[in-house]
Design a protein around this motif. Sequence first.
Motif, PDB file in Angstrom:
ATOM      1  N   LEU A  98       0.832  -1.201   0.000  1.00 25.31           N
ATOM      2  CA  LEU A  98       0.000   0.000   0.000  1.00 25.31           C
ATOM      3  C   LEU A  98       0.866   1.250   0.000  1.00 25.31           C
ATOM      4  N   ASN A  99       1.940   1.245   0.776  1.00 26.67           N
ATOM      5  CA  ASN A  99       2.820   2.405   0.831  1.00 26.67           C
ATOM      6  C   ASN A  99       3.394   2.736  -0.554  1.00 26.67           C
ATOM      7  N   ASP A 100       3.851   1.711  -1.285  1.00 28.67           N
ATOM      8  CA  ASP A 100       4.380   1.950  -2.629  1.00 28.67           C
ATOM      9  C   ASP A 100       3.292   2.400  -3.594  1.00 28.67           C
ATOM     10  N   LEU A 101       2.106   1.831  -3.465  1.00 36.15           N
ATOM     11  CA  LEU A 101       0.998   2.223  -4.340  1.00 36.15           C
ATOM     12  C   LEU A 101       0.698   3.710  -4.199  1.00 36.15           C
ATOM     13  N   VAL A 102       0.522   4.181  -2.974  1.00 38.80           N
ATOM     14  CA  VAL A 102       0.177   5.599  -2.798  1.00 38.80           C
ATOM     15  C   VAL A 102       1.359   6.502  -3.159  1.00 38.80           C
ATOM     16  N   SER A 103       2.586   6.040  -2.909  1.00 40.83           N
ATOM     17  CA  SER A 103       3.760   6.832  -3.293  1.00 40.83           C
ATOM     18  C   SER A 103       3.840   6.983  -4.810  1.00 40.83           C
ATOM     19  N   GLU A 115      -3.698   9.390 -14.256  1.00 46.15           N
ATOM     20  CA  GLU A 115      -4.601   8.464 -14.951  1.00 46.15           C
ATOM     21  C   GLU A 115      -3.830   7.304 -15.564  1.00 46.15           C
ATOM     22  N   LYS A 116      -2.705   7.599 -16.161  1.00 46.53           N
ATOM     23  CA  LYS A 116      -1.883   6.551 -16.778  1.00 46.53           C
ATOM     24  C   LYS A 116      -1.397   5.564 -15.715  1.00 46.53           C
ATOM     25  N   LYS A 117      -0.990   6.077 -14.575  1.00 47.12           N
ATOM     26  CA  LYS A 117      -0.486   5.208 -13.510  1.00 47.12           C
ATOM     27  C   LYS A 117      -1.604   4.375 -12.896  1.00 47.12           C
ATOM     28  N   ILE A 118      -2.779   4.954 -12.737  1.00 40.73           N
ATOM     29  CA  ILE A 118      -3.905   4.182 -12.200  1.00 40.73           C
ATOM     30  C   ILE A 118      -4.208   2.992 -13.114  1.00 40.73           C
ATOM     31  N   ARG A 119      -4.090   3.192 -14.414  1.00 41.84           N
ATOM     32  CA  ARG A 119      -4.342   2.099 -15.360  1.00 41.84           C
ATOM     33  C   ARG A 119      -3.393   0.919 -15.144  1.00 41.84           C
ATOM     34  N   VAL A 120      -2.162   1.200 -14.668  1.00 38.48           N
ATOM     35  CA  VAL A 120      -1.217   0.124 -14.370  1.00 38.48           C
ATOM     36  C   VAL A 120      -1.806  -0.821 -13.326  1.00 38.48           C
ATOM     37  N   PHE A 121      -2.563  -0.262 -12.380  1.00 41.73           N
ATOM     38  CA  PHE A 121      -3.141  -1.060 -11.314  1.00 41.73           C
ATOM     39  C   PHE A 121      -4.506  -1.640 -11.684  1.00 41.73           C
ATOM     40  N   ILE A 122      -5.100  -1.155 -12.741  1.00 44.29           N
ATOM     41  CA  ILE A 122      -6.420  -1.616 -13.162  1.00 44.29           C
ATOM     42  C   ILE A 122      -6.313  -2.820 -14.108  1.00 44.29           C
ATOM     43  N   LYS A 123      -5.299  -2.840 -14.945  1.00 45.58           N
ATOM     44  CA  LYS A 123      -5.206  -3.826 -16.020  1.00 45.58           C
ATOM     45  C   LYS A 123      -4.955  -5.270 -15.615  1.00 45.58           C
ATOM     46  N   PRO A 124      -4.111  -5.562 -14.617  1.00 51.86           N
ATOM     47  CA  PRO A 124      -3.811  -6.977 -14.345  1.00 51.86           C
ATOM     48  C   PRO A 124      -5.045  -7.779 -13.939  1.00 51.86           C
ATOM     49  N   SER A 125      -4.991  -9.062 -14.225  1.00 50.87           N
ATOM     50  CA  SER A 125      -6.075  -9.956 -13.789  1.00 50.87           C
ATOM     51  C   SER A 125      -6.147 -10.009 -12.269  1.00 50.87           C
TER      52      SER A 125
END
Length: 190
Positions: A98-103, A115-125
């Motif tokens: 979580l710490n790395d995600l918010v950083s 927006e581009k970075k959020i997509r990195v976390f949205i795409k994986p299965s």
Amino acid sequence: QFLFSLLELEIIERQERTKNTLLRFAKFPYRKTLDQFDFTAQPDIDERRIRELMNLSFLDAQENLIFLGPPGIGKTHLAVAIGMEAISKGLKTYFITLNDLVSQLRHAEQQDKLEKKIRVFIKPSVLIIDEIGYLDLDPKSAHYLFQVISRRYERGSIILTSNKGFGEWGEMVGDPIIATAMLDRLLHHS
């Protein structure tokens, strides 16, 4: 026969390259399997239920897995083992604390690339978010976590590990309304 053997070897090599690429992308802190988990050291964990999760049917149903408990009981190990199984099936998996995600999201917003970075976390299965609850979140960080959870809701599975019970999430994120909204989305299919 020779041509068949050559094609079979090519397919095996291609599958191995794909698996290695998925493993690098996943960013696991270590590679652990379920067979390496010591269920005798944690008798309160339902081994049968954990082994059932390894069939990954929760991914088809876009359900979330939430591992709650004190430090040292193997929550991260179980999350990684399930992620490793997903990779063995060719599924894109991403592990992050979580710490790395918010950083990372804070940094992306400063660069006008949120927006581009959020997509990195949205795409994986499978998205594995580890160590929820070890640090309290400021309002901006809580908003980032909510965005990721909300955008994955009914689109992709999340595996969470946390040392905080759900009743403590309001305090952890500093806003009981955001905590409730997060938990509504997480628990609806978990």
